[in-house]
Design a protein around this motif. Structure first.
Motif, PDB file in Angstrom:
ATOM      1  N   UNK A 160       2.473  62.720 -37.006  1.00 43.30           N
ATOM      2  CA  UNK A 160       1.573  62.645 -38.143  1.00 43.30           C
ATOM      3  C   UNK A 160       2.185  61.773 -39.232  1.00 43.30           C
ATOM      4  N   UNK A 161       1.318  61.286 -40.108  1.00 45.03           N
ATOM      5  CA  UNK A 161       1.763  60.392 -41.165  1.00 45.03           C
ATOM      6  C   UNK A 161       2.039  61.170 -42.438  1.00 45.03           C
ATOM      7  N   UNK A 162       3.294  61.409 -42.782  1.00 45.65           N
ATOM      8  CA  UNK A 162       3.606  62.159 -44.000  1.00 45.65           C
ATOM      9  C   UNK A 162       3.837  61.219 -45.172  1.00 45.65           C
ATOM     10  N   UNK A 163       4.121  61.837 -46.316  1.00 47.75           N
ATOM     11  CA  UNK A 163       4.435  61.028 -47.485  1.00 47.75           C
ATOM     12  C   UNK A 163       5.838  60.456 -47.383  1.00 47.75           C
ATOM     13  N   UNK A 164       6.806  61.275 -46.975  1.00 41.22           N
ATOM     14  CA  UNK A 164       8.177  60.804 -46.821  1.00 41.22           C
ATOM     15  C   UNK A 164       8.374  60.283 -45.406  1.00 41.22           C
ATOM     16  N   UNK A 165       9.040  59.172 -45.292  1.00 44.01           N
ATOM     17  CA  UNK A 165       9.200  58.525 -43.997  1.00 44.01           C
ATOM     18  C   UNK A 165      10.557  58.856 -43.390  1.00 44.01           C
ATOM     19  N   UNK A 166      10.532  59.104 -42.107  1.00 38.80           N
ATOM     20  CA  UNK A 166      11.744  59.281 -41.330  1.00 38.80           C
ATOM     21  C   UNK A 166      11.526  58.578 -40.000  1.00 38.80           C
ATOM     22  N   UNK A 167      11.945  57.320 -39.932  1.00 38.32           N
ATOM     23  CA  UNK A 167      11.699  56.492 -38.764  1.00 38.32           C
ATOM     24  C   UNK A 167      12.706  56.828 -37.674  1.00 38.32           C
ATOM     25  N   UNK A 168      12.187  57.155 -36.487  1.00 42.91           N
ATOM     26  CA  UNK A 168      13.019  57.572 -35.366  1.00 42.91           C
ATOM     27  C   UNK A 168      12.531  56.858 -34.117  1.00 42.91           C
ATOM     28  N   UNK A 169      13.477  56.387 -33.330  1.00 39.58           N
ATOM     29  CA  UNK A 169      13.145  55.809 -32.034  1.00 39.58           C
ATOM     30  C   UNK A 169      12.960  56.946 -31.037  1.00 39.58           C
ATOM     31  N   UNK A 170      11.755  57.094 -30.495  1.00 42.57           N
ATOM     32  CA  UNK A 170      11.463  58.214 -29.594  1.00 42.57           C
ATOM     33  C   UNK A 170      11.510  57.803 -28.129  1.00 42.57           C
ATOM     34  N   UNK A 171      12.064  56.632 -27.841  1.00 43.58           N
ATOM     35  CA  UNK A 171      12.364  56.300 -26.463  1.00 43.58           C
ATOM     36  C   UNK A 171      11.312  55.462 -25.767  1.00 43.58           C
ATOM     37  N   UNK A 172      11.565  55.163 -24.481  1.00 42.77           N
ATOM     38  CA  UNK A 172      10.678  54.270 -23.725  1.00 42.77           C
ATOM     39  C   UNK A 172       9.323  54.912 -23.428  1.00 42.77           C
ATOM     40  N   UNK A 173       8.350  54.051 -23.252  1.00 44.68           N
ATOM     41  CA  UNK A 173       7.012  54.503 -22.867  1.00 44.68           C
ATOM     42  C   UNK A 173       6.386  53.473 -21.947  1.00 44.68           C
ATOM     43  N   UNK A 174       5.452  53.927 -21.137  1.00 51.11           N
ATOM     44  CA  UNK A 174       4.699  53.053 -20.244  1.00 51.11           C
ATOM     45  C   UNK A 174       3.224  53.223 -20.559  1.00 51.11           C
ATOM     46  N   UNK A 175       2.494  52.121 -20.519  1.00 51.65           N
ATOM     47  CA  UNK A 175       1.056  52.121 -20.770  1.00 51.65           C
ATOM     48  C   UNK A 175       0.354  51.568 -19.542  1.00 51.65           C
ATOM     49  N   UNK A 176      -0.671  52.275 -19.106  1.00 48.67           N
ATOM     50  CA  UNK A 176      -1.410  51.814 -17.929  1.00 48.67           C
ATOM     51  C   UNK A 176      -2.874  52.187 -18.081  1.00 48.67           C
ATOM     52  N   UNK A 177      -3.696  51.523 -17.254  1.00 45.59           N
ATOM     53  CA  UNK A 177      -5.129  51.788 -17.224  1.00 45.59           C
ATOM     54  C   UNK A 177      -5.520  52.247 -15.826  1.00 45.59           C
ATOM     55  N   UNK A 178      -6.479  53.157 -15.774  1.00 48.87           N
ATOM     56  CA  UNK A 178      -7.111  53.571 -14.527  1.00 48.87           C
ATOM     57  C   UNK A 178      -8.567  53.133 -14.602  1.00 48.87           C
ATOM     58  N   UNK A 179      -8.916  52.147 -13.763  1.00 49.00           N
ATOM     59  CA  UNK A 179     -10.245  51.541 -13.807  1.00 49.00           C
ATOM     60  C   UNK A 179     -11.058  51.994 -12.593  1.00 49.00           C
ATOM     61  N   UNK A 180     -12.292  52.427 -12.854  1.00 51.75           N
ATOM     62  CA  UNK A 180     -13.128  52.910 -11.762  1.00 51.75           C
ATOM     63  C   UNK A 180     -13.895  51.759 -11.123  1.00 51.75           C
TER      64      UNK A 180
END
Length: 733
Positions: free
Chosen positions: A422-442
């Motif tokens: 969520x977007x708070x007023x105070x910022x705490x930037x953290x690297x949350x690690x790798x991610x993969x993005x993919x699509x499933x197309x019908x």
């Protein structure tokens, strides 16, 4: 007597042409053009330029998105009407310069020494006096003083005539460079506009029109009619180069597609390097490239960084951005429907932005249909999120760590849905690690996009895996938050999800709950608890078939906590719903804990105690995740298992012959503005006349382009230097 019809007056053609040229070269016409350009530039600043059309549809709606697109507001600076306005401004300002420069130069060359003596009385700054020195002496002294003060002057000897008496008129001037300011400023506007026209899309559009070029769409192969000349004098193009590859084909994006711009050399990307801050934000990214020139048959290494471009053969190479260059990812399927052994592969290997591949049919079941194609669209090793709100929530809820697992608060369901952070007023930037993005197309071409993170993320004080999904690119990802088990893995929750979808395991979990919760001497209560637990699990899993109040079949669809709520509203009177809800939730949580124990026993894991705080926290989050998972569109999650990263650099390659023209225009603009604002042109006239008694009558006047206090002070000094402090001059009111 009849009046003869008077012929109508028709202005001659040369008069109309003169009026049109005067309008075109007038100040009001140029100001009108500048106003339109300023408004267009403001629109171009507010409306993001060059975005995908779907972004504008999402922002403005379909109707206004089409209207704004037809007006060219999404590419204002390369739109035809904007370029036409620039061209008219160039013509208007050029005509203005042509019309006024001869007058300015003529005024620059003359000292206006022919001014009449009586005309000096009409000036604002004027003075007169009588000096005892002879005329020649006064003339010599005045000329010497003015020369020392930097005045350029010219003297005119006049004889007595009908126009006036005999005497000497000394005309002096200072600050004549003010005249240059007008020419320099207007010339700067012309040069800057010409440079903008040269370095914009005008030359490319003219070539596309004259050569009948056909832009190609993204994903299509360019043809010869989509190819510009290698000798194109001006362009701004994008060059995509993966690591270990080289190319000379850049693309220019236009309104209706793209044109291919060949480069006179090839760019090879040896290595792409990116450095990060401790928070995970990029600090520096650079590309080690080699330029291969086929004409000279040479190869030269360079390093391109942000704000440190490379210039080669008149082409400037900027580091624009970086993307994935075809990384290899290995995805591990996590089946959510049941734990049955499947014939498909244990891992799926795919290339980012590579060809699509079909998923095995037995992975999908009947929930998502068949024929889904997998398209891996992105691999991100660094994901920086603002986790300040997650930390605040964890601190606020730290005192509830030992709460009973059966005390699930249904009002907090929405808190666990939606964005991963969520977007708070105070910022705490953290690297949350790798991610993969993919699509499933019908088979119909419709696709959903998924984003799954490789490692758990600390949210609300607990590690959770984020499994994102969205229906269109215009939406944000909605994340399913899956709690990590004691081994910081996702398998604990997946086994529980699979067991929940297994009818036999639900029955066994209900039986165990009934046996463990009822006293041994009350078998009838044990049977009732077993039936209630069976019903709660069936409702929660979405497998219960019910009858509506009119006797027709009515299945509570979807499952999860919403199904429990719908069941209670359908069969329980309103005054008993609160008590029934609390009882049903306790039965559900107890049954799920028995189900969890069964999955751990099947996996060969030791038993856990339900009163342990970490177990209670895991089960509470598991219940919420199980409820949310009923909305997950497919019964399989492709988790990122491993990857082989391959980076790619996106360069902006430009050939901008108008850049130096713009620089020259900026220099002239600075000179012109400085000359007009800070240099005052002053003209001084001093009339010397012999009074016939050995003395000299003096009359003087000063004219300036701007009347300021400095002008008054300067004239006072000139008057005192010429007439003397003891004389009684006649000054202007």
């Amino acid at each position: 007597m009849t009046d003869a019809a008077l012929p109508s007056y028709e202005p001659p053609r040369h008069s109309r042409r003169r009026e049109f040229i005067e309008l075109l070269s007038s100040m009001r016409f140029a100001i009108a053009l500048l106003t339109v350009i300023c408004i267009a530039s403001a629109i171009g600043t507010v409306v993001k330029q060059g975005e995908p059309m779907v972004n504008y549809v999402d922002q403005f709606g379909p109707f206004w998105a089409d209207v704004f697109g037809a007006l060219g507001l999404y590419r204002i600076y390369s739109s035809s009407w904007f370029l036409v306005i620039l061209a008219f401004l160039v013509v208007s300002t050029s005509l203005c310069i042509v019309r006024h420069t001869p007058k300015i130069m003529a005024d620059w060359r003359t000292f206006k020494e022919n001014i009449r003596e009586r005309a000096l009385l009409a000036f604002h700054h004027k003075a007169s006096g009588q000096l005892a020195a002879p005329l020649a002496t006064v003339q010599q002294r005045v000329v010497q003083d003015l020369t020392q003060q930097g005045w350029a002057l010219r003297s005119q000897q006049r004889e007595a005539s009908s126009q006036g008496e005999a005497g000497i008129m000394i005309a002096a001037r200072k600050g004549v460079a003010n005249k240059i300011g007008y020419i320099a400023a207007h010339s700067a506007i012309v040069l800057i506009c010409l440079g903008g026209l040269f370095d914009g899309d005008l030359i490319v559009k003219v070539q596309a029109w004259t050569q009948d070029l056909q832009p190609f769409k993204g994903g299509a192969d360019p043809v010869d009619r989509s190819r510009l000349s290698e000798a194109n004098p001006a362009y701004r193009a994008q060059l995509f180069v993966p690591e270990g590859q080289r190319t000379n084909s850049a693309v220019i994006t236009l309104d209706k597609g793209m044109l291919l711009q060949p480069l006179p050399f090839e760019v090879e990307l040896r290595k792409f390097t990116v450095d990060y801050y401790d928070t995970g934000m990029p600090k520096r990214f650079a590309s080690d490239i080699v330029i291969h020139d086929p004409r000279s048959k040479t190869s030269k290494p360079f390093t391109v960084e942000v704000n440190h471009p490379v210039v080669y053969d008149g082409v400037t190479i900027f580091q624009s951005s970086f993307e994935d260059g075809g990384s290899i990812v290995r995805l591990r399927p996590l089946h959510l429907d049941s734990g049955a052994e499947r014939a498909g592969p244990k891992l799926v290997e795919a290339t980012v932005n590579g060809p699509a591949g079909a998923l095995p049919t037995d992975w999908l079941g009947t929930q998502a249909g068949s024929g889904l194609q997998l398209e891996v669209t992105g691999l991100r090793l660094i994901n920086v999120e603002n986790m300040a709100a997650a930390q605040s929530d964890a601190d606020a809820s730290s005192g509830d760590a030992g709460a009973d697992v059966r005390g699930v608060n249904l009002s907090n369901i929405s808190k666990h849905l939606g964005s991963g952070a969520k977007a708070p007023e105070n910022k705490k930037l953290v690297n949350i690690g790798p991610s993969v993005t993919y699509k499933l197309r019908d088979a119909a071409g419709q696709a959903r996009e998924y984003q799954n993170f490789m490692v758990p993320v600390q949210i609300d004080g607990a590690p959770v895996f984020l499994l994102g999904v969205r229906d269109t690119p215009a939406e944000g990802f909605r994340y399913l938050r899956v709690p990590a088990d004691e081994q910081m893995g996702i398998q604990g929750w997946v086994r529980l999800k699979q067991a929940l979808n297994d009818k036999a395991m639900r029955q066994e979990a209900a039986r165990r709950f009934g046996n463990g919760s009822a006293p041994a001497d009350r078998p009838e209560l044990r049977d009732q608890l077993t039936v209630s637990a069976q019903r709660a699990l069936d409702l929660f899993s979405g497998a219960l078939e019910m009858k509506s109040t009119d006797g027709s079949p009515s299945k509570v669809k979807g499952g999860g906590l919403m199904a429990l709520s719908a069941f209670i509203e359908q069969v329980v009177p309103a005054d008993q719903r609160e008590h029934t809800s609390a009882t049903l939730i306790r039965i559900l949580n107890g049954s799920l804990f028995e189900l969890y124990e069964m999955t751990r026993a099947q996996a060969g894991l030791p038993e856990v105690k339900g009163n342990q705080p970490e177990v209670q926290a895991f089960m509470t989050r598991s219940v919420l995740a199980l409820s949310d998972s009923m909305l997950y569109p497919v019964p399989v999650v492709l988790a990122l298992d491993s990857f082989d990263q391959k980076q790619a650099s996106v360069f902006q390659v430009t050939r901008t012959p108008g850049r130096n023209v713009v620089y020259l225009g900026c220099i002239l603009l600075i000179i012109g503005v400085f000359a007009m604002l800070y240099i005052r042109e002053r003209r001084l006239w001093i009339w010397l006349q012999d009074d016939g008694q050995g003395g000299t009558r003096v009359r003087m006047a000063l004219s300036a382009t701007r009347q300021t206090l400095d002008t008054d002070h300067e004239f006072d000094k000139l008057r005192q230097a010429t007439l003397g402090a003891t004389d009684a001059p006649q000054a202007a009111a």
